[in-house]
Design an enzyme around this catalytic site. Sequence first.
Site, mmCIF file in Angstrom:
data_model
loop_
_atom_site.group_PDB
_atom_site.id
_atom_site.type_symbol
_atom_site.label_atom_id
_atom_site.label_comp_id
_atom_site.label_asym_id
_atom_site.label_seq_id
_atom_site.Cartn_x
_atom_site.Cartn_y
_atom_site.Cartn_z
ATOM 1 N N ARG A 45 -5.873 10.673 -12.195
ATOM 2 C CA ARG A 45 -7.077 10.413 -11.398
ATOM 3 C C ARG A 45 -6.990 9.061 -10.685
ATOM 4 O O ARG A 45 -6.786 8.991 -9.483
ATOM 5 C CB ARG A 45 -8.322 10.486 -12.296
ATOM 6 C CG ARG A 45 -9.639 10.659 -11.516
ATOM 7 C CD ARG A 45 -10.189 9.370 -10.913
ATOM 8 N NE ARG A 45 -10.458 8.355 -11.926
ATOM 9 C CZ ARG A 45 -10.855 7.123 -11.631
ATOM 10 N NH1 ARG A 45 -11.010 6.759 -10.360
ATOM 11 N NH2 ARG A 45 -11.056 6.236 -12.581
ATOM 12 N N HIS A 262 -9.263 -2.368 -18.853
ATOM 13 C CA HIS A 262 -8.590 -1.656 -17.767
ATOM 14 C C HIS A 262 -8.029 -2.718 -16.823
ATOM 15 O O HIS A 262 -8.765 -3.322 -16.043
ATOM 16 C CB HIS A 262 -9.632 -0.778 -17.061
ATOM 17 C CG HIS A 262 -9.119 0.019 -15.909
ATOM 18 N ND1 HIS A 262 -8.977 1.390 -15.953
ATOM 19 C CD2 HIS A 262 -8.738 -0.342 -14.650
ATOM 20 C CE1 HIS A 262 -8.551 1.844 -14.779
ATOM 21 N NE2 HIS A 262 -8.396 0.801 -13.979
ATOM 22 N N HIS A 264 -5.351 -4.096 -13.833
ATOM 23 C CA HIS A 264 -4.408 -3.872 -12.744
ATOM 24 C C HIS A 264 -3.433 -5.044 -12.727
ATOM 25 O O HIS A 264 -3.758 -6.136 -13.211
ATOM 26 C CB HIS A 264 -5.138 -3.750 -11.406
ATOM 27 C CG HIS A 264 -5.819 -2.423 -11.228
ATOM 28 N ND1 HIS A 264 -5.559 -1.587 -10.165
ATOM 29 C CD2 HIS A 264 -6.745 -1.787 -11.980
ATOM 30 C CE1 HIS A 264 -6.295 -0.496 -10.274
ATOM 31 N NE2 HIS A 264 -7.028 -0.594 -11.373
ATOM 32 N N CYS A 295 -6.486 -0.125 -5.335
ATOM 33 C CA CYS A 295 -7.904 -0.153 -5.012
ATOM 34 C C CYS A 295 -8.076 -0.204 -3.500
ATOM 35 O O CYS A 295 -7.650 -1.168 -2.864
ATOM 36 C CB CYS A 295 -8.593 -1.366 -5.639
ATOM 37 S SG CYS A 295 -10.341 -1.520 -5.206
ATOM 38 N N ASN A 304 -2.488 0.268 -11.550
ATOM 39 C CA ASN A 304 -2.828 -0.048 -12.936
ATOM 40 C C ASN A 304 -1.571 -0.512 -13.669
ATOM 41 O O ASN A 304 -0.450 -0.230 -13.253
ATOM 42 C CB ASN A 304 -3.359 1.201 -13.627
ATOM 43 C CG ASN A 304 -4.591 1.767 -12.956
ATOM 44 O OD1 ASN A 304 -5.704 1.400 -13.287
ATOM 45 N ND2 ASN A 304 -4.383 2.659 -12.008
#
Length: 361
Positions: A45, A262, A264, A295, A304
């Site tokens: 995703r 989370h 990056h 992003c 990520n």
Amino acid sequence: MSLLRPRLRLFSALRNTSTQPTRRFATEARTLTSDHVRIVEVGPRDGLQNEKKSIPLEIKIQLIEKLAKTGVTTIEAGSFVPAKWVPQMASTGEILEHLIRSPPQSQHTIAYNYLVPNVKGLENLVKIMDAEGATAEMPGSPSKPATTTEISLFAAATEAFSRANTNCTIAESLERIKPIVELAKSRNIRVRGYVSVALGCPYEGPNVPPSKVAEITASLLEMGADEVSVADTTGMGTAPRTLELLRTLTAAGIANSDLALHFHDTYGQALVNTIVGLEHGIRIFDSSVGGLGGCPYSKGATGNVATEDLVHTLHSLGMHTGVNLEEMSKIGAWISNELGRANESRAGKATLARLEGSCQL
């Protein structure tokens, strides 16, 4: 003395010892152990949603099926957002149908997570589940492994990002989230919240107030979210600011077991910040195979943190993930080749090189 504890004190000078607060939120966080880390694989995703090249449905399904065999127990499978917003996610309904009818073989129960931006998105998900006669928790059988269906929803830590990403204020976005959580709970669907740009915003800069992140995180948990992933969407986070944020969340009464991180890797700090999170007691981390992602609202933001790099780092510290690094490395190389992009995982490439060298001996 265990070798684990000294290794996890790499940043001990940055932190003060503190006791874990009493749980304030009536959530259903999964049991965590001190040396086990749950990895949430976001490649299908978050990793694919911004790819410019159209990705065939078959490739997306193959990616999910391959990942299900690595030992990961949570996979972001798609997003019920309008196709005009994110064309790459237009096939999410078909992915859900496939996973209900033919769940990938796995030795573990897999939770498949779907992003829903509004009530309409969740209604579309529920409609498919009803048509397929599915429930949120599907017990296993000799022919079908056990699976669960979960959702995730987003709020942003800055007003500028909230308006750019959802065309509304933070307060308005939280009001929109309430009916989503209510509907999900009525269907026994587990809810995962995200707080975007928690350590840096492309519009407001790196100094996002930790108190604002804590306030939004608490709001999501109080609404009924079972877990909140605090996201460094731009990769601007540093070790000191990550620690400050985690301390602020703790001071707000938020338990580590309700949190995920989370990261990056835009500035190469994702693994550094991961270790800060580990030392603070966080045991859930998001990552993307092959370092897929990015992003669209943040120029230069890379993907990520690569799952292979995260797994390698965690295993080197004596932590357990249940994830097969060699298999994950093969998937990272495969999907990168399918997308015509470079494999962003250093540990993945090194692992494959080692395997190839072993085959030649």
